[in-house]
Design a protein around this motif. Structure first.
Motif, PDB file in Angstrom:
ATOM      1  N   GLN A 827     133.747  12.486 119.451  1.00 14.94           N
ATOM      2  CA  GLN A 827     134.906  13.346 119.204  1.00 14.94           C
ATOM      3  C   GLN A 827     134.444  13.817 117.570  1.00 14.94           C
ATOM      4  OE1 GLN A 827     138.411  12.500 119.528  1.00 14.94           O
ATOM      5  NE2 GLN A 827     139.352  14.603 119.745  1.00 14.94           N
ATOM      6  N   HIS A 828     134.591  15.515 117.009  1.00 10.33           N
ATOM      7  CA  HIS A 828     134.048  15.280 116.259  1.00 10.33           C
ATOM      8  C   HIS A 828     135.625  16.291 115.566  1.00 10.33           C
ATOM      9  CE1 HIS A 828     130.162  17.070 116.319  1.00 10.33           C
ATOM     10  NE2 HIS A 828     130.006  16.912 117.377  1.00 10.33           N
ATOM     11  N   PRO A 829     135.317  16.202 113.980  1.00 11.70           N
ATOM     12  CA  PRO A 829     137.290  16.038 113.927  1.00 11.70           C
ATOM     13  C   PRO A 829     137.898  17.557 114.273  1.00 11.70           C
ATOM     14  CG  PRO A 829     135.231  15.102 112.241  1.00 11.70           C
ATOM     15  CD  PRO A 829     134.417  15.845 113.398  1.00 11.70           C
ATOM     16  N   VAL A 830     136.881  18.553 113.833  1.00  8.96           N
ATOM     17  CA  VAL A 830     137.082  19.654 114.031  1.00  8.96           C
ATOM     18  C   VAL A 830     135.951  20.415 115.555  1.00  8.96           C
ATOM     19  CG1 VAL A 830     134.776  20.897 112.770  1.00  8.96           C
ATOM     20  CG2 VAL A 830     137.122  22.355 113.522  1.00  8.96           C
ATOM     21  N   THR A1075     130.171  14.222 110.724  1.00 10.67           N
ATOM     22  CA  THR A1075     130.993  13.005 110.694  1.00 10.67           C
ATOM     23  C   THR A1075     131.953  13.194 112.107  1.00 10.67           C
ATOM     24  OG1 THR A1075     131.116  13.546 108.723  1.00 10.67           O
ATOM     25  CG2 THR A1075     132.433  11.758 109.428  1.00 10.67           C
ATOM     26  N   TYR A1076     131.583  11.905 112.569  1.00  8.32           N
ATOM     27  CA  TYR A1076     132.793  12.144 113.952  1.00  8.32           C
ATOM     28  C   TYR A1076     134.157  11.325 114.025  1.00  8.32           C
ATOM     29  CZ  TYR A1076     128.450  13.021 116.062  1.00  8.32           C
ATOM     30  OH  TYR A1076     126.411  13.644 115.974  1.00  8.32           O
ATOM     31  N   VAL A1077     134.938  11.156 114.454  1.00 10.84           N
ATOM     32  CA  VAL A1077     136.167  11.226 114.439  1.00 10.84           C
ATOM     33  C   VAL A1077     136.206   8.940 114.505  1.00 10.84           C
ATOM     34  CG1 VAL A1077     138.377  10.718 115.976  1.00 10.84           C
ATOM     35  CG2 VAL A1077     137.046  12.539 115.680  1.00 10.84           C
ATOM     36  N   GLU A1078     135.540   8.750 115.598  1.00 14.44           N
ATOM     37  CA  GLU A1078     135.299   8.005 115.767  1.00 14.44           C
ATOM     38  C   GLU A1078     134.803   6.826 114.605  1.00 14.44           C
ATOM     39  OE1 GLU A1078     134.879   9.391 119.562  1.00 14.44           O
ATOM     40  OE2 GLU A1078     134.394   9.536 117.401  1.00 14.44           O
ATOM     41  N   SER A1079     133.655   7.709 113.785  1.00 15.72           N
ATOM     42  CA  SER A1079     133.314   6.760 112.570  1.00 15.72           C
ATOM     43  C   SER A1079     134.709   6.245 111.017  1.00 15.72           C
ATOM     44  CB  SER A1079     132.221   7.761 112.265  1.00 15.72           C
ATOM     45  OG  SER A1079     130.990   7.407 113.187  1.00 15.72           O
ATOM     46  N   LEU A1080     135.045   8.454 110.876  1.00 14.36           N
ATOM     47  CA  LEU A1080     135.952   7.828 110.571  1.00 14.36           C
ATOM     48  C   LEU A1080     137.298   6.762 111.059  1.00 14.36           C
ATOM     49  CD1 LEU A1080     136.401  11.174 110.163  1.00 14.36           C
ATOM     50  CD2 LEU A1080     136.127  10.374 108.418  1.00 14.36           C
ATOM     51  N   LEU A1081     137.640   6.614 112.024  1.00 17.51           N
ATOM     52  CA  LEU A1081     138.159   5.711 111.999  1.00 17.51           C
ATOM     53  C   LEU A1081     137.639   4.449 111.841  1.00 17.51           C
ATOM     54  CD1 LEU A1081     139.791   7.538 115.488  1.00 17.51           C
ATOM     55  CD2 LEU A1081     141.474   7.644 113.033  1.00 17.51           C
ATOM     56  N   GLU A1082     136.770   4.003 112.101  1.00 20.36           N
ATOM     57  CA  GLU A1082     136.167   2.222 111.821  1.00 20.36           C
ATOM     58  C   GLU A1082     135.392   2.199 110.672  1.00 20.36           C
ATOM     59  OE1 GLU A1082     132.986   2.407 114.799  1.00 20.36           O
ATOM     60  OE2 GLU A1082     134.234   2.454 116.491  1.00 20.36           O
TER      61      GLU A1082
END
Length: 1472
Positions: A827-830, A1075-1082
């Motif tokens: 998933q993309h942030p936007v 940048t992906y949501v998963e990377s930002l959270l992990e």
């Protein structure tokens, strides 16, 4: 008027002496500026430069140092306001300055004239220039005999005096005018009598007082106030004369109170030496008659009386009266021609005895030559008047002498001249002296001898000075060897280019000459008055006075020696009395309190207070033309005249500079004292204690320094470590995970030609911020516009979110899929959602191609190379066969082996990078290929997308759009949290304010930082002025500077947490990956990261946010923003500040009569006139009636002018510059660099000074023109009088009140330069293509010109309470019209020195300035030349600059032209 007026201007043309009490002298050159060194004492202060905005920071001031009214002058001025007085002060002490102060006061309180009387024409001219220089806001006039006033009617008098407030004339003029009822005494408010000691016997002023003044006063009728000026040594010489003078002028003689310090500093009289020329061996066989003299005598004896034209004239008309005249002429043998020849011989004989035989021959030769060469002898060849016949007869007679020029070497000379030469040769030191002689002709001959003689020629630069007459129709006597060069010699002597003057008694008094160190009396003074006045000219230390006597044993020599001994005895008595006085002061008990700081323990006693007070006043300002020292007035408690030597009780009053608040300017000693010194110390202590109470002293009881002022900050470093920029995406990712409601906002991406567009929605789990439309540049030729609906985003239910499409991965894959893997499952942030297509990865290269297919889709869809990861390309053409290799720009691998008879597709490359926020540099544009095809591929290797190419463009632009969205999310976080108090409603303003230019985003803070800087300065200035009402400008300026300093703003930004919100890093596609949501959270980014930023960047962002607040809601929101960043300063509203300042202004002060035209000029009527008076009062104008000076208002006006100019510039565009309403335009605003150039061009001291000189109000004026008859003997018909009507221009600066002779002289010199330069400057400003930097620099407008304009602005604002009235004044003076003209016509504004630095690139630029001596109007002047070197090569020169800065600027202009031509030639050669 009767012919007795002639006694005021001269006697018979045969007069040999030059008695200045009878003969007037005049300046016959057109305009000769004078320095007024006689107007103030020799004690001067070093001059400090204070022109922060001037383009001439290192202009060389004139050598004379600024002088203003001294303590004793102000003391005399105060006395003159109480009663009629005669000011008795030594020569050179500044009596005229007292008169100027008194005249100014009289004009301000009365509609009547002030009439200044002098004994001579030359003194009238000198005093007229001095008065006009300092009181320039009213019309003044000088009346002398050459105006032919005996022919004036009452109508002429009325016309001339209309609108005139100051008259300067010789004594006789006023007496005749009053006697004949042309000028009633009731019309005169003040009469100033210069050289009042001349009022004896039948003097015209004495008669005026006795015959007119006294009878009117006896009847109770109004009479003028009287102020006399005289030399104090003469007054002390005879008490009977003093009493008579006091009775005559109905006045009391006053001398300044002599304090002990002044007694100790009194200059010693010159050392007097007698030189006996009789003791020097004479010439052997001294010649009593030279051959030339003998021939002249024989010619005289051979003249027959019957051949004389006058005798023949009488014979031709034998009336009884003429017969009587004829008998008398024949009997006495006296006709004009005979007397002229006889006088020539008599003077030559006297010259031979006094100066020697060579001098007699030189005199005869020069006198005869000058007469024969006189153009008047041949001016009327056809006329046979008696005067013409007499001139012809006299010329024929003296030609018979057959005169020959004497030898070049002046010898033989008389013993007296030889003695003079020895004295001058033996003088030690740098001489500056006067040789006094009796006869006018002697001046010419002796000055020539001293000029050419070997003993003096190399060391002395000799000039000459005698009296000249200004009586109408009066010819110069050729026997006097008169010259028109006398005033040039006097001017050169004042400037120091001439160091020795030979002069008659005309220089004994009155005429302004520098203090000398050498005085020579070639003939003994005729009386005590002459001796004292000549002695008074030697005012320099270690000066000498020589008396030439015939024999040491002579009675005259003994008399002068006795006088010298008597003067020495008196001086020694004075010193003994001074020592006794000092003993009284030292033994006097001083039981006196101590001023002590309660915290630090610092203390000041009565012994220290006076020195501390001097130091405090010296720190108030560095403004020129002002004496900042305090002055003391001592008064006897019993009302007796103050005498430091007499034992009595007295008190002192100390007066502080006018820049301080009125309640902090005058203090009296606490208790009475036997000594003046301790009374002054007491007054100083009282003043210092009050200054401490007012907060103007620090904890150490010293003047407050910058570190003592509130809000002091540490120095600012260039770079500092601050926190990393806020990353908004982790918060967005968390919101996705938390299942937060989503927000949508519609977005349109369209090509620059609007032919292609895509409709999308931005979807976020947080509110989607609105973004103003912005452009993304695809390449050098095309761009895309990104715009967003203003509608508020809508929330969605969880079900709607789960069911909607996600197009972000597909869009990115269309643009970047061939370069790196798109992780579609993440998933993309936007989310970018296409509204008219459901895009998937299968749409890329979905269809085969053919010629028909590509004819339909080729212009709108991309083709892809299926052999290379579906790399996208632009379709160009369908080729039926493989083209030749030389027709293709870049061949693919295997091109040579590929089949030839199959279809090919011509393509263009898809870019690696696109979506730039700034236009690309044209220099980086690719060179067009000369080959028909950029690239080709076999048709079977290519497929076409099923989705239009516009979506691939969108995919390519997603990184830039995401970055813009990131900036807006950062800005929204700042706005919603820390800036919420400001009430800013426009997010785009915050985005602009936090974006540095280094980020190269769609916008940056530079323009609104330019605005915010001015708003901050404006608000801070008003708040400082209103909060610190007792602070002088010298304290307010550093206080304001500290509050707005970048170091203070940097620290405020860090403390506020602003460093996390600054967008500084430039966006680039280099190594960009999604940048992906998963990377930002992990792996969330660290919140503790740091970066290095310029401290000025953080300070600029604070100012930009202030500008953004102002644009969002005016000054109130700007103040709210300032309160956030600078909370330790108590900010008040602008309205509150104005109310406080307005209440502080006096409401009952009337506008002086001299300023009645001023409101008409400004275009504004003041409610509180005191504000206008304050605005026009220079701090040099100190005195009991001066409430305040312009300093604080100028401090205000500087910020107001900057605010008006900046806010107008900010709204202005090139397209709107021609319009009245500069806000109604859609054109692009001015860029930041242009804004700064324009502000510099509009508010520098040079341009403001010029505009102030141009800003004038007119007033009618009438002058008299006299048609004089050339024939002096033909007076049957009166001269014709013409009234010449004109308009007098009264510029703004002329209304400024000041008390500085130096300022008056500079104003006069500047007005002359302005008159000569105004046309070229006006042409350049209003029609030229380049800003006239060097012309304005040459004008040398001192800072006080711009100061008075800014002080007027400050006064208008305080009085009106609004910027509108001030803006009207700025429009009226021409600043705003000039602004519009500069923008409209694109005038080149860059200063030549700055432009040269840019043209030189990395080469070193050097300016080599040399001072040279030039000549202007026959007078030597210091000028400057400059050579400018670029990389060691001289590329520009300039000569004749009036200042160093002008020379540099002009040389830089030349150098710029040279380098521009070289660059153009290089460019042309490169193109060839």
């Amino acid at each position: 008027m009767t012919t007795t007026m002639a006694s005021d201007h001269g006697t018979s043309s045969f007069s040999e002496t030059d008695d200045e009490a009878v003969n007037g002298i005049t300046d016959e050159s057109d305009t000769i500026p004078t320095s007024n060194s006689d107007l103030a004492s020799d004690d001067v202060d070093a001059e400090t430069r204070d022109s922060p905005r001037s383009s001439s920071p290192d202009q060389e001031p004139t050598p004379t140092v600024t002088m203003t009214a001294r303590a004793y002058q102000l003391e005399m001025f105060e006395e003159s306001l109480k009663q009629n007085i005669i000011v008795a002060m030594d020569t050179g002490s500044g009596k005229t300055q007292v008169a100027i102060l008194r005249i100014q006061a009289e004009l301000e309180r009365s509609d009547k004239f002030a009439w200044f009387l002098t004994p001579t024409v030359a003194l009238a001219e000198q005093q007229f220039e001095a008065i006009r220089a300092q009181i320039s806001g009213v019309q003044s006039n000088m009346l002398v005999g050459s105006n032919d006033m005996d022919a004036w009617s009452s109508g002429v008098w009325d016309a001339v005096l209309r609108n005139t407030r100051i008259i300067v004339s010789t004594y006789q003029i006023l007496f005749d005018a009053v006697t004949h009822a042309f000028v009633p005494l009731s019309f005169i408010g003040l009469i100033v009598v210069d050289e009042a000691h001349n009022l004896v016997k039948m003097n015209p002023v004495r008669r005026l007082m006795v015959e007119h003044y006294a009878p009117r006063k006896a009847k109770g009728l109004p009479v003028p106030h009287i102020l006399g000026l005289t030399a104090s040594p003469l007054m002390r010489s005879d008490l009977n004369d003093l009493e008579l003078l006091e009775q005559t002028l109905d006045a009391v003689c006053k001398t300044p109170s002599k304090h002990r310090d002044e007694l100790m500093a009194e200059v010693k009289p010159p050392e007097m030496k007698t030189v006996s020329y009789g003791a020097i061996p004479g010439l052997e066989g001294a010649v009593s008659v030279t051959p030339t003299m003998a021939r002249l005598k024989n010619v005289y004896r051979g003249l027959r009386i019957e051949d004389d034209p006058y005798v023949q004239h009488l014979l031709a008309d034998p009336t009884p009266r003429n017969k009587s005249k004829l008998n008398k002429v024949v009997l006495n043998r006296k006709t004009l021609c005979l007397e002229q020849v006889q006088s020539l011989y008599t003077r030559a004989s006297d010259m031979c005895d006094c100066l020697g035989p060579w001098a007699a021959d030189y005199y005869i030769h020069r006198a005869i030559s000058s007469f024969l060469q006189d153009p008047e002898d041949s001016s009327h060849p056809s006329r046979d008047t008696l005067a013409d016949l007499e001139r012809k007869y006299l010329a024929e007679t003296i030609r018979k002498v057959k005169v020959q020029p004497p030898p070049d070497t002046p010898t033989p000379l008389s013993p007296k001249v030889e003695a003079l030469l020895v004295a001058l040769e033996s003088y030690q030191g740098n001489p500056l002296g006067i040789v006094f002689v009796k006869e006018r002709a002697t001046v010419a001959v002796l000055s020539h001898i001293l000029t050419v003689h070997s003993k003096t020629a190399s060391r002395y630069r000799v000039g000459s000075m005698v009296g000249t007459s200004q009586v109408p129709n009066r010819r110069r006597d050729f026997l006097d060897l008169s010259s028109k060069e006398y005033l040039l010699s006097l001017q050169s002597f004042r400037k120091g280019t001439t160091n020795l003057l030979v002069a008659t008694s005309v220089l004994e008094e009155g005429i302004d000459v520098p203090a000398c160190n050498l005085i020579v009396c070639f003939e003994l003074p005729k009386n005590l008055k002459s001796f004292i006045q000549r002695r008074g000219r030697a005012r320099k230390a270690s000066s000498q006075m020589y008396l030439l006597v015939e024999d040491d044993s002579a009675d005259a020599a003994r008399a002068w020696l006795d006088l010298e001994r008597e003067m020495k005895r008196k001086y020694e008595d004075d010193m003994r009395e001074t020592q006794q006085l000092e003993e009284v002061e030292n033994c006097e008990p001083l039981d006196y309190p101590i001023l002590r700081h309660p915290e630090t323990g610092a203390q000041v006693t009565i012994h220290d207070a006076k020195a501390h007070l001097e130091h405090f006043c010296a720190t108030l300002s560095t403004r020129k033309f002002v004496d900042w020292s305090p002055f003391y007035v001592v008064h006897d408690l019993q009302g007796n005249p103050v005498d430091a030597r007499q034992s009595c009780l007295r008190k002192a009053t100390v007066h502080l500079p006018v820049s301080l608040a009125p309640e902090l300017r005058c203090f009296e000693s606490l208790m009475p004292w036997p000594s003046e010194a301790n009374a002054c110390k007491d007054a100083a202590f009282q003043a210092y204690a009050k200054l401490f109470e007012a907060g103007l002293l620090n904890r150490h009881l010293l003047p407050i320094r910058e570190d003592d002022l509130p809000k002091g900050v540490e120095p600012r470093a260039g770079m500092e470590v601050v926190r990393e920029q806020l990353n908004p995406w982790p918060r967005v990712a968390q919101a996705w995970r938390d299942g937060a409601p989503t927000w949508r906002r519609r977005m349109t991406v369209s090509s620059h030609d609007r032919m292609r567009r895509a409709e999308l929605e931005l979807v976020l789990p947080v509110p989607v911020p609105h973004m103003e439309p912005f452009d993304l540049y695809w390449n050098h030729e095309s761009s895309w516009r990104v715009s967003m609906d203003r509608d508020v985003g809508m929330t969605e239910s969880d079900e709607a979110v789960a069911g909607r499409a996600h197009h972000t991965s597909a869009l990115l894959a269309m643009a970047f899929g061939h370069r790196w893997q798109i992780e579609e499952e993440k998933q993309h942030p936007v989310d970018f959602v296409c509204l008219d297509h459901d895009i998937t990865l299968d749409d890329m290269g979905a269809h085969d191609i053919g010629s028909q297919t590509m004819a339909t889709l080729g212009s709108t869809h991309l083709v892809r190379d299926i052999a290379n990861k579906k790399q996208p390309h632009f379709y160009v053409d369908w080729l039926p066969a493989k083209p030749q290799a030389d027709q293709v720009g870049k061949l693919y691998q295997g091109f040579d082996e590929a089949a030839e008879d199959v279809p090919y597709v011509a393509i263009r490359n898809w870019p690696k990078k696109a979506g730039f926020f700034r236009p690309l540099d044209s220099k980086s544009a690719p060179v067009p290929s000369t080959k028909p095809y950029q690239r080709v591929l076999p048709a079977d290797q290519v497929r076409v997308d099923s989705i239009p190419a516009v979506y691939a463009h969108v995919g390519m632009l997603i990184p830039a759009i995401t970055h813009a969205l990131e900036v807006h999310l950062v800005a929204k976080d700042l706005l919603d949290t820390r800036l919420q108090q400001t009430g800013i409603t426009d997010l785009s303003l915050v985005v602009m304010a936090i974006s540095a230019s280094a980020a190269r985003g769609p916008t940056d803070y530079e323009r609104i930082e330019f605005l915010g800087d001015s708003i901050l300065k404006f608000c801070t200035t008003i708040n400082c002025s209103a909060k610190y009402l007792k602070y002088p400008e010298g304290c307010l300026s550093p206080l304001k500077d500290k509050i707005v300093a970048n170091s203070r703003l940097f620290r405020a930004a860090v403390e506020f947490g602003l460093d996390r919100y600054i967008i500084y890093k430039s966006f680039t596609l280099q190594k960009w990956r999604p940048t992906y949501v998963e990377s930002l959270l992990e792996n969330p980014p660290s919140a503790a990261g740091t970066r290095r930023l310029s401290t000025k960047t953080l300070a600029d962002v604070v100012e930009a946010l202030i500008g953004a607040s102002y644009l969002s809601g005016g000054i109130p929101k700007a103040l709210a923003c300032m309160s956030l960043f600078l909370p330790d300063f108590e900010w008040q509203s602008i309205e509150q500040g104005q109310e406080i300042l307005n209440n502080e202004a006096s409401a009952d002060e009337a506008l002086p009569v001299t300023m009645r035209n001023l409101e008409r000029l400004i275009g504004y009527t003041f409610n509180k006139k005191s504000l206008l008076v304050e605005a026009m009062t220079h701090p040099s104008c100190n005195g009991p009636r001066i409430r305040a000076s312009l300093d604080r208002l100028e401090f205000l006006g500087d910020a107001i002018l900057d605010y008006i100019v900046v806010t107008n510039l900010f709204r202005l565009t090139a397209a709107a510059a021609d319009k009245e309403d500069i806000t109604t335009t859609t054109a692009a605003p001015l860029d930041n660099a242009t804004l700064h150039l324009l502000r510099t061009a509009l508010v520098n001291a040079d341009i403001l000074g010029f505009l102030v000189m141009e800003w004038c109000v007119t007033e009618p004026r009438v002058d008299v023109d006299v048609d004089s008859d050339d024939d002096a003997n033909n007076r049957a018909e009166p001269n014709k009088i013409h009234l010449v009507e004109s308009q007098t221009l009264l510029p703004l600066w002329s209304f400024m009140r000041h008390a500085s002779p130096d300022m008056g002289a500079i104003q006069h010199a500047t007005s002359l330069r302005h008159a000569a330069m105004r046309e070229p400057i006006l042409r350049a400003l209003w029609r030229g293509r380049e800003y006239p930097w060097s012309l304005l620099c040459r004008l040398q407008a001192q800072k006080f010109y711009s100061d008075i304009f800014e002080s007027v602005l400050g006064a208008v604002w305080v009085d009106s309470g609004g910027i509108g009235a001030c803006e009207a004044v700025v429009e009226r003076v021409g600043v705003l019209p000039l602004m519009r003209r500069l923008v409209r016509d694109g005038v080149h504004l860059l200063h030549p020195k700055e432009e040269l630095g840019r043209l030189a690139v990395s080469e070193r630029v050097e300016y080599l300035v040399e001072a040279r001596v030039g000549e202007e109007d026959g007078v030597e002047e210091r000028v400057f030349g400059c050579r400018v070197l670029v990389g060691g090569e001289c590329v520009g020169t300039a000569e004749g600059g009036l200042s160093r800065e002008e020379a540099r600027t002009r040389a830089a202009e030349v150098a710029c032209q040279v380098l521009k031509r070289r660059n153009q030639l290089g460019k042309e050669e490169g193109e060839v």
